[in-house]
Design an enzyme around this catalytic site. Structure first.
Site, mmCIF file in Angstrom:
data_model
loop_
_atom_site.group_PDB
_atom_site.id
_atom_site.type_symbol
_atom_site.label_atom_id
_atom_site.label_comp_id
_atom_site.label_asym_id
_atom_site.label_seq_id
_atom_site.Cartn_x
_atom_site.Cartn_y
_atom_site.Cartn_z
ATOM 1 N NE ARG A 30 -84.719 2.872 -47.854
ATOM 2 C CZ ARG A 30 -85.876 2.653 -47.373
ATOM 3 N NH1 ARG A 30 -86.991 2.250 -48.392
ATOM 4 N NH2 ARG A 30 -86.264 2.381 -46.254
ATOM 5 N NE ARG A 31 -84.062 -0.375 -45.492
ATOM 6 C CZ ARG A 31 -85.103 -1.039 -45.477
ATOM 7 N NH1 ARG A 31 -85.352 -1.950 -46.337
ATOM 8 N NH2 ARG A 31 -86.052 -0.959 -44.607
ATOM 9 C CE1 TYR A 71 -101.438 8.298 -44.691
ATOM 10 C CE2 TYR A 71 -101.974 6.139 -45.512
ATOM 11 C CZ TYR A 71 -101.532 7.484 -45.698
ATOM 12 O OH TYR A 71 -101.211 7.911 -47.019
ATOM 13 C CG HIS A 92 -91.626 10.237 -48.232
ATOM 14 N ND1 HIS A 92 -92.536 11.096 -48.166
ATOM 15 C CD2 HIS A 92 -92.117 9.173 -47.721
ATOM 16 C CE1 HIS A 92 -93.696 10.416 -47.989
ATOM 17 N NE2 HIS A 92 -93.604 9.346 -47.343
ATOM 18 C CG PHE A 93 -88.641 7.237 -43.802
ATOM 19 C CD1 PHE A 93 -87.779 7.254 -42.721
ATOM 20 C CD2 PHE A 93 -88.344 6.187 -44.776
ATOM 21 C CE1 PHE A 93 -86.805 6.586 -42.793
ATOM 22 C CE2 PHE A 93 -87.144 5.797 -44.549
ATOM 23 C CZ PHE A 93 -86.305 5.832 -43.439
ATOM 24 C CG HIS A 94 -85.520 11.142 -41.455
ATOM 25 N ND1 HIS A 94 -85.307 9.949 -42.294
ATOM 26 C CD2 HIS A 94 -84.887 10.688 -40.227
ATOM 27 C CE1 HIS A 94 -84.387 8.973 -41.753
ATOM 28 N NE2 HIS A 94 -84.374 9.544 -40.357
ATOM 29 C CG HIS A 127 -99.174 3.195 -47.155
ATOM 30 N ND1 HIS A 127 -97.965 3.943 -47.355
ATOM 31 C CD2 HIS A 127 -100.186 4.213 -47.180
ATOM 32 C CE1 HIS A 127 -98.090 5.289 -47.302
ATOM 33 N NE2 HIS A 127 -99.433 5.504 -47.187
#
Ligand code: HAS
Length: 535
Positions: free
Chosen positions: A426-427, A215, A362-364, A211
């Site tokens: 996913r995946r 950041y 979310h992570f895109h 995580h």
């Protein structure tokens, strides 16, 4: 800086190409078969996509960018330039070492490399060298800062240098987790010295790192949004002390939150998950401060440029400058990525969306947009600065930013909804899934529209950058690093320029939120056999 950014962009070229294949496969068009024998399986392609984009592009770009920022911001050369050269060499050797098993299909374990899946040892040693190289970049910067401090006693550290240094220190605390995982669990198994591992302990060490890793990707973008972007639209920093406070909060709160990736893992008692939930909502707070203060800084500029009304000022922002436009569009996408992050962090919602297409949605929007589109925007002034060449055709660069914006908007919206409404996993090779449903079709079509726009956008980015580097079109006027002045010229209070309370606070919180539970996990470790290699 130039080499770091060049290698990062090189990795991204391959990584993004595999992303296109990934998106098309989900929609039923499997182009992986045409890449045989180079890319043998879907999972090999997905691993290369994740490793090159999320780990290599980001780390190389950030190391190069920070070296540039610290030197310019402190206005002194590196104290020991050889340290930063050594760092680059370590990172390149690591990258080449990890590239071999990735290309040979010996490390198709995805970018999170969870055991009991196991890659070839060269993959782990390669990644370790990249991380050690990035630490070495940090040491080069700390020595430079130390020398500057001696020459400037009592002077406040310039914000841009301070933000970069805080991020590097946070990164060093964070990477201890993955270093322990690789050294004590994965490498011994990969060398054949042990015949098993404890997946829960390994996952916990990974997410201790995983995580704060996000950041490490985000803070360089924040550094630019706070300290550079206002200057690119005639604005000023709304509150320089608040910007420093935000970076210190990230130092303290970035690490002790990893269990929000492990809500569904058995073996982690609820109390620890609860503590990490609270701290996760805590680490969202500096981002909320950012949303208000950065927008206020930009509004100051827009009003100076003649902007009027509650929202009318937005039109007067410097949209004509591709570097500005890309970063402002990245911010808008991040507002949505932040909402989906807070949704993830909410335990009961997480049970609905965990391991579904929602998560790549979310992570895109976060690493794929807030980070990557901001880095593209930074390239639009930094590459001309480094090469002395004019940016190749600003309107193409602007088109790149807008196509990325709409591409990600469609793509991420479709993935979020497929995960939320239908639990689409996913995946997974969705194109081949026997349980695929006709109800997914509108979303898959929307995602393909997104993939199409993103393909155009990526092509434009590479075209603009390569043409800028290769065409010898000399700059009309020198390019300088944009530096936003604070609205209030009074220096920030001393407690916002002092390391020890924040660093000690970070270490104390890590010990409190991870110490007892890691002790318990190590004490109760259960060795299970390594999974046979099936790819
Ligand atoms: Fe996340 C999973 C929670 C932020 C990346 N995240 C992931 C994964 C990645 C990732 C890669 O709690 C997948 C990992 C995997 O493979 O399994 N994430 C959060 C939370 C935040 C958050 C609470 N994530 C990020 C950032 C990332 C990133 C940043 C990369 C850079 N994430 C999670 C959780 C999971 C997760 C769970 C696990 C899911 C699962 O079940 O597996 C927060 O930090 C977000 C706070 C952000 C905000 C937004 C502030 C908005 C700003 C812009 C304002 C702009 C405006 C527009 C208003 C509160 C600063 C202005 C417009 C003008 C015109 C001027």
């Amino acid at each position: 800086t130039g080499w770091n950014i060049g290698i990062g962009i090189g990795a991204l070229t391959i990584g993004l190409l595999l992303g296109v294949l990934q998106g098309l496969e989900h929609a039923g068009l499997n182009l992986y078969t045409y890449l045989q024998p180079v890319i043998k399986t879907y999972y090999q392609g997905l691993t290369i996509h994740g490793v090159l984009n999320a780990l290599v592009w980001t780390t190389f770009f950030i190391c190069g960018f920070f070296t540039f920022v610290v030197v310019r911001s402190l206005q002194r050369p590196l104290r020991y330039p050889w340290i930063n050269v050594l760092a680059l060499v370590l990172m390149v050797v690591g990258l080449l070492m990890a590239a071999y098993p990735l290309l040979a299909n010996l490390a198709s374990v995805l970018y999170t490399f969870y055991p009991p899946m196991l890659a070839d040892w060269t993959f782990y040693v390669g990644l370790t060298l990249v991380v050690v190289g990035s630490w070495t970049v940090g040491y080069g910067l700390y020595f430079t800062y130390g020398a500057w401090r001696k020459e400037n006693p009592g002077v406040r550290t310039p914000f841009l240098a301070l933000g970069a240094l805080i991020t590097m220190v946070m990164w060093q605390l964070a990477t201890l987790g993955v270093a322990a995982e690789i050294l004590f669990l994965l490498l011994p198994a990969a060398f054949g010295w042990t015949d098993g591992t404890d997946p829960l302990l390994a996952r916990s060490l990974f997410w201790y790192f995983g995580h704060p890793l996000v950041y490490f990707w985000l803070l360089p973008a924040y550094l630019s949004w706070y300290g550079m972007l206002p200057a690119q639209t005639d604005g000023k920093m709304f509150s320089e002390p608040l910007a420093r406070f935000v970076f210190w909060l990230f130092l303290v709160l970035s690490v002790p939150v990893g269990f929000h990736h492990q809500y569904t893992d058995p073996g982690i008692p609820q109390g620890w998950k609860f503590l990490h939930t609270i701290l996760t909502l805590g680490v969202a707070f500096p981002s909320l401060i950012t949303a208000f203060t950065v927008v206020a800084s930009l509004e100051l500029g827009a009003r100076k440029r003649g902007g009027k009304g509650w929202f009318g000022w937005i039109r007067k922002l410097n949209w004509g400058d591709p570097s500005y436009a890309a970063q402002n569009l990245a911010m808008i996408l991040f507002a949505f990525g932040g909402i989906s992050g807070i949704t993830n962090a909410s335990y009961d919602m997480n049970l609905v969306v965990h391991n579904t297409a929602w998560v790549p949605g979310h992570f895109h929007l976060t690493v794929g947009s807030a980070t990557t589109l901001t880095f593209f925007g930074i390239c639009y002034w930094l590459v001309p600065k480094l090469t002395g060449h004019k940016l190749f055709t600003p309107w193409l660069a602007r088109a790149q930013a807008w196509t990325w914006f709409f591409g990600m908007l469609f793509f991420a919206n479709a993935y979020h909804l497929m995960g939320l409404r239908f639990g689409v996993p996913r995946r997974t090779m969705l194109g081949d899934a026997p349980y695929a449903s006709a109800a997914w079709t509108p979303y898959l079509l929307e995602s393909v529209l997104g993939v199409g726009l993103l393909t155009i956008s990526a092509t434009l980015f590479f075209l603009v950058i390569f043409a800028t580097v290769l065409l010898p079109r000399k700059l009309d006027a020198p390019v300088e690093m944009p530096v936003a002045e604070p609205l209030d010229p009074k220096p920030a209070p001393a407690w916002l320029d002092t390391w020890w309370p924040w660093l000690n606070g970070a270490i104390a919180l890590i010990l409190l939120s991870y110490g007892p539970i890691l002790y318990q996990l190590i004490r109760d470790a259960q060795w299970i056999p390594i999974a046979p290699r099936v790819w």
